[in-house]
Design a protein around this motif. Structure first.
Motif: not given
Length: 361
Positions: A74-82
């Motif tokens: 979830g953090r990965f996606l948010r920080r990837s501007s998902w």
């Protein structure tokens, strides 16, 4: 293949690979740390970008590992501007991360994960949660629908591509020569293949595909590779094959095999069977693979054990010529262009395909 078809239609795809766990720290620590907080997407084909991802423990290890991995995803996606309109999940232990993203969330089930990975924990609860929460569930075989209680998943089987159907013949078929084309892992039945080649001393078998044995299955990989020496070279592992090379590989074969371990085969809809049929090659599959399929190819041979497989191979090599044409016609009705239409209808619902997101897989 669906991602490639979508890209051809102008729909951008972002794809997140299955994560590398802490063991990557031993061999490539810099790469592991780089892909822990956010994605580093690179274009691998027109319209398709891919990023690696890192995690601590694989989410299939149990409830704690699942929660930690989902939080990291979830953090990965948010920080990837998902901010995708559609996100497609393919691993059940990653589904919990769907709660942290916006847009439509779909689960695409291509395997009976309990059969494929008997060491996975918590699968029943994960699949129940997916059944309750997903905007849509897509399965590759009707058999898999029972894994999602209370849901009626959309069935979208595998397929083949038009280029394979249209490619001209460039090689002659070799008598008493079998091929296998596909990934090779623990599902590949080494004991069955060894027994079949013992029963058929004049036959050869060439395997084309990537070795995808997990680290814990090193012994199984060694047993597979040892087949060449054990059979005096009549078994050969030729490594991965490109789609451009595939017509010649299949055209050279008298028979194409699907030698799966029966206990791990139920619920499959393998792309290899569609590719085999696109070139008219007889399909001989171990039991559990095709007989329960909602989309079995014509004139296929389903066998139980080495003796039946050996007999089917000899029978297939001397079958009526018209059966090959029947298989080609069957495959032509199941191209990726058609499959993608069905998949899009299910995945997007009533939404327009403006932006399609990843398959965290």
């Amino acid at each position: 293949m669906i991602a490639t078809e979508l890209a051809h239609r102008g729909v951008p795809i972002r794809f997140v690979q299955a994560p590398a766990d802490w063991r990557r720290l031993r061999s490539d620590p810099g790469n592991w740390w780089q892909h822990l907080p956010a994605g580093r997407f690179a274009e691998v084909a027109p319209g398709i970008t891919v990023s690696e991802r890192s995690t601590v423990l694989p989410g299939l290890r149990g409830p704690v590992a699942e929660r930690v991995d989902a939080a990291l995803l979830g953090r990965f996606l948010r920080r990837s501007s998902w901010q995708e309109a559609l996100t497609v999940f393919m691993l059940p232990w990653e589904w919990r991360a769907a709660r942290s993203i916006g847009g439509r969330a779909v689960f695409d089930c291509t395997d009976d994960w309990a059969r494929l990975l008997p060491q996975a924990r918590g699968l029943r609860e994960q699949l129940r949660r997916i059944a309750d929460e997903a905007d849509e569930v897509i399965v590759v075989n009707q058999v898999l629908a029972d894994l999602f209680p209370g849901r009626a998943p959309v069935v979208v089987p595998n397929g083949t591509d038009a280029a394979l159907l249209d490619a001209p013949r460039s090689v002659e078929r070799r008598a008493r020569h079998a091929v296998y084309v596909g990934s090779v892992a623990e599902r590949f039945d080494v004991d069955l293949v060894r027994a079949v080649l013992t029963l058929l001393p004049e036959w050869t078998l060439t395997v084309h595909g990537q070795l995808v044995f997990p680290l814990r299955a090193g012994a199984a990989a060694e047993r597979f590779l040892a087949l060449e020496q054990e059979t005096g070279g009549r078994f050969r592992y030729a490594g991965p094959v490109s789609r451009a090379e595939l017509p010649a590989v299949l055209d050279s074969a008298a028979v194409a095999l699907v030698p799966d371990v029966a206990s791990r085969a139920l619920g499959q809809s393998s792309m290899k069977t569609y590719d085999y049929c696109a070139r008219g090659v007889p399909v001989v599959a171990s039991a559990g693979h095709l007989e329960h399929s909602s989309d079995a190819p014509p004139h296929s041979y389903v066998v139980d054990g080495a003796a039946e497989m050996a007999a089917a191979m000899e029978a297939a090599a001397d079958e009526p010529a018209g059966w090959a044409l029947d298989r080609v016609r069957w495959a032509a009705e199941r191209t990726w262009d058609r499959r993608t239409n069905a998949w899009l209808d299910a995945a997007l619902g009533d939404r327009l395909p403006d932006v399609t997101g990843v398959h965290p897989s």
